[in-house]
Design a protein around this motif. Sequence first.
Motif, PDB file in Angstrom:
ATOM      1  N   GLY A   1      -0.319   3.771  45.371  1.00  0.00           N
ATOM      2  CA  GLY A   1      -0.280   4.893  44.439  1.00  0.00           C
ATOM      3  C   GLY A   1       0.731   5.935  44.868  1.00  0.00           C
ATOM      4  N   LEU A   2       0.788   6.190  46.163  1.00  0.00           N
ATOM      5  CA  LEU A   2       1.754   7.163  46.680  1.00  0.00           C
ATOM      6  C   LEU A   2       3.181   6.673  46.487  1.00  0.00           C
ATOM      7  CD1 LEU A   2       1.954   9.859  48.243  1.00  0.00           C
ATOM      8  CD2 LEU A   2       2.059   8.495  50.314  1.00  0.00           C
ATOM      9  N   ILE A   3       3.417   5.399  46.780  1.00  0.00           N
ATOM     10  CA  ILE A   3       4.767   4.844  46.643  1.00  0.00           C
ATOM     11  C   ILE A   3       5.206   4.814  45.186  1.00  0.00           C
ATOM     12  CG2 ILE A   3       6.092   2.698  46.877  1.00  0.00           C
ATOM     13  CD1 ILE A   3       4.501   2.207  49.475  1.00  0.00           C
ATOM     14  N   ILE A   4       4.291   4.504  44.287  1.00  0.00           N
ATOM     15  CA  ILE A   4       4.658   4.381  42.877  1.00  0.00           C
ATOM     16  C   ILE A   4       4.790   5.742  42.209  1.00  0.00           C
ATOM     17  CG2 ILE A   4       3.820   3.570  40.631  1.00  0.00           C
ATOM     18  CD1 ILE A   4       2.638   1.166  42.162  1.00  0.00           C
ATOM     19  N   PHE A   5       3.847   6.639  42.458  1.00  0.00           N
ATOM     20  CA  PHE A   5       3.821   7.878  41.691  1.00  0.00           C
ATOM     21  C   PHE A   5       4.536   9.050  42.340  1.00  0.00           C
ATOM     22  CE2 PHE A   5       0.091   5.691  39.853  1.00  0.00           C
ATOM     23  CZ  PHE A   5       0.577   5.611  38.564  1.00  0.00           C
ATOM     24  N   ALA A   6       4.817   8.994  43.627  1.00  0.00           N
ATOM     25  CA  ALA A   6       5.526  10.107  44.274  1.00  0.00           C
ATOM     26  C   ALA A   6       6.932  10.301  43.699  1.00  0.00           C
ATOM     27  CB  ALA A   6       5.570   9.908  45.778  1.00  0.00           C
ATOM     28  N   PRO A   7       7.730   9.242  43.511  1.00  0.00           N
ATOM     29  CA  PRO A   7       9.049   9.484  42.904  1.00  0.00           C
ATOM     30  C   PRO A   7       8.968  10.045  41.491  1.00  0.00           C
ATOM     31  CG  PRO A   7       8.972   7.311  43.910  1.00  0.00           C
ATOM     32  CD  PRO A   7       7.587   7.859  43.945  1.00  0.00           C
ATOM     33  N   VAL A   8       7.987   9.603  40.728  1.00  0.00           N
ATOM     34  CA  VAL A   8       7.820  10.126  39.366  1.00  0.00           C
ATOM     35  C   VAL A   8       7.477  11.611  39.413  1.00  0.00           C
ATOM     36  CG1 VAL A   8       6.428   9.951  37.266  1.00  0.00           C
ATOM     37  CG2 VAL A   8       7.140   7.885  38.457  1.00  0.00           C
ATOM     38  N   ALA A   9       6.580  11.991  40.311  1.00  0.00           N
ATOM     39  CA  ALA A   9       6.198  13.401  40.424  1.00  0.00           C
ATOM     40  C   ALA A   9       7.368  14.255  40.892  1.00  0.00           C
ATOM     41  CB  ALA A   9       5.023  13.541  41.381  1.00  0.00           C
ATOM     42  N   ILE A  10       8.125  13.762  41.851  1.00  0.00           N
ATOM     43  CA  ILE A  10       9.266  14.536  42.362  1.00  0.00           C
ATOM     44  C   ILE A  10      10.332  14.681  41.292  1.00  0.00           C
ATOM     45  CG2 ILE A  10      11.161  14.467  44.030  1.00  0.00           C
ATOM     46  CD1 ILE A  10       9.125  13.220  46.006  1.00  0.00           C
ATOM     47  N   LEU A  11      10.624  13.597  40.579  1.00  0.00           N
ATOM     48  CA  LEU A  11      11.642  13.677  39.525  1.00  0.00           C
ATOM     49  C   LEU A  11      11.203  14.559  38.359  1.00  0.00           C
ATOM     50  CD1 LEU A  11      13.021  10.042  39.397  1.00  0.00           C
ATOM     51  CD2 LEU A  11      14.191  12.096  40.198  1.00  0.00           C
ATOM     52  N   SER A  12       9.913  14.666  38.128  1.00  0.00           N
ATOM     53  CA  SER A  12       9.450  15.501  37.018  1.00  0.00           C
ATOM     54  C   SER A  12       9.665  16.990  37.288  1.00  0.00           C
ATOM     55  CB  SER A  12       7.976  15.236  36.728  1.00  0.00           C
ATOM     56  OG  SER A  12       7.177  15.728  37.785  1.00  0.00           O
ATOM     57  N   TRP A  13       9.903  17.373  38.530  1.00  0.00           N
ATOM     58  CA  TRP A  13      10.147  18.777  38.856  1.00  0.00           C
ATOM     59  C   TRP A  13      11.540  19.224  38.438  1.00  0.00           C
ATOM     60  CZ3 TRP A  13       8.146  18.242  44.527  1.00  0.00           C
ATOM     61  CH2 TRP A  13       6.744  18.194  44.508  1.00  0.00           C
ATOM     62  N   PHE A  14      12.477  18.289  38.314  1.00  0.00           N
ATOM     63  CA  PHE A  14      13.860  18.653  38.031  1.00  0.00           C
ATOM     64  C   PHE A  14      14.115  18.717  36.531  1.00  0.00           C
ATOM     65  CE2 PHE A  14      14.114  16.425  42.190  1.00  0.00           C
ATOM     66  CZ  PHE A  14      14.521  17.514  42.936  1.00  0.00           C
TER      67      PHE A  14
ATOM     68  N   PHE B   1      17.953   9.587  22.308  1.00  0.00           N
ATOM     69  CA  PHE B   1      18.653   9.934  21.078  1.00  0.00           C
ATOM     70  C   PHE B   1      20.158   9.721  21.214  1.00  0.00           C
ATOM     71  CE2 PHE B   1      14.831  12.630  21.278  1.00  0.00           C
ATOM     72  CZ  PHE B   1      14.188  12.146  20.163  1.00  0.00           C
ATOM     73  N   ASN B   2      20.554   8.631  21.892  1.00  0.00           N
ATOM     74  CA  ASN B   2      21.966   8.396  22.156  1.00  0.00           C
ATOM     75  C   ASN B   2      22.772   8.250  20.872  1.00  0.00           C
ATOM     76  OD1 ASN B   2      24.269   7.983  23.640  1.00  0.00           O
ATOM     77  ND2 ASN B   2      23.931   5.781  23.819  1.00  0.00           N
ATOM     78  N   GLN B   3      22.265   7.513  19.885  1.00  0.00           N
ATOM     79  CA  GLN B   3      22.999   7.326  18.632  1.00  0.00           C
ATOM     80  C   GLN B   3      23.152   8.643  17.887  1.00  0.00           C
ATOM     81  OE1 GLN B   3      20.932   4.297  16.503  1.00  0.00           O
ATOM     82  NE2 GLN B   3      21.897   2.623  17.639  1.00  0.00           N
ATOM     83  N   ALA B   4      22.100   9.455  17.920  1.00  0.00           N
ATOM     84  CA  ALA B   4      22.182  10.741  17.227  1.00  0.00           C
ATOM     85  C   ALA B   4      23.211  11.647  17.894  1.00  0.00           C
ATOM     86  CB  ALA B   4      20.820  11.420  17.218  1.00  0.00           C
TER      87      ALA B   4
ATOM     88  N   GLN C   1      16.551  12.086  29.796  1.00  0.00           N
ATOM     89  CA  GLN C   1      15.653  11.294  28.967  1.00  0.00           C
ATOM     90  C   GLN C   1      15.940  11.536  27.490  1.00  0.00           C
ATOM     91  OE1 GLN C   1      11.537  12.286  29.402  1.00  0.00           O
ATOM     92  NE2 GLN C   1      10.837  10.424  28.403  1.00  0.00           N
ATOM     93  N   THR C   2      16.168  12.784  27.103  1.00  0.00           N
ATOM     94  CA  THR C   2      16.505  13.089  25.721  1.00  0.00           C
ATOM     95  C   THR C   2      17.816  12.424  25.332  1.00  0.00           C
ATOM     96  OG1 THR C   2      15.384  15.210  25.956  1.00  0.00           O
ATOM     97  CG2 THR C   2      16.862  14.952  24.079  1.00  0.00           C
TER      98      THR C   2
END
Length: 142
Positions: free
Chosen positions: A95-108, A120-123, A115-116
């Motif tokens: 759980g730490l290995i999988i979710f720690a990068p997601v949590a850290i990246l969500s801070w930036f 919405f690349n075509q738009a 992601q946007t």
Amino acid sequence: MLSDVSMGRRRFGTDFQLMFRILKALLFLGFMSVMTVLFVCCGLTLSDLFAAILAFTPTGWALLLIGQACRPVLKWIGFWDSIKELARGYEYMMGLIIFAPVAILSWFPFVSEFQTRLLFNQAFSRGLQISMILAGRKEKTN
């Protein structure tokens, strides 16, 4: 080893709590001294340590699965509680290995913009302003 400490704490209660704390401290100091010797004398590097963790993780997981398959035998031997504790530790680490990068990246904030841009690349390539669409504002036309 950790299951033995928790089992001892449950079995003996507060009578031997100091002994178990000393045991935990000795285990920690022993681990730190072994790691220090490996780093200083044997030339162990962080990349070697990471490679060893990656190598032994599937092996430990396979041993856990074999232990689950042999559950009645391990219960009869009295080793089943240790298998459960080891599985719980593996679950926490995964759980730490999988979710720690997601949590850290969500801070930036740039991750949200990236992601946007991906969604919405075509738009974006057609010149639309997604921020106005997402905000619900209408574009002024003259």
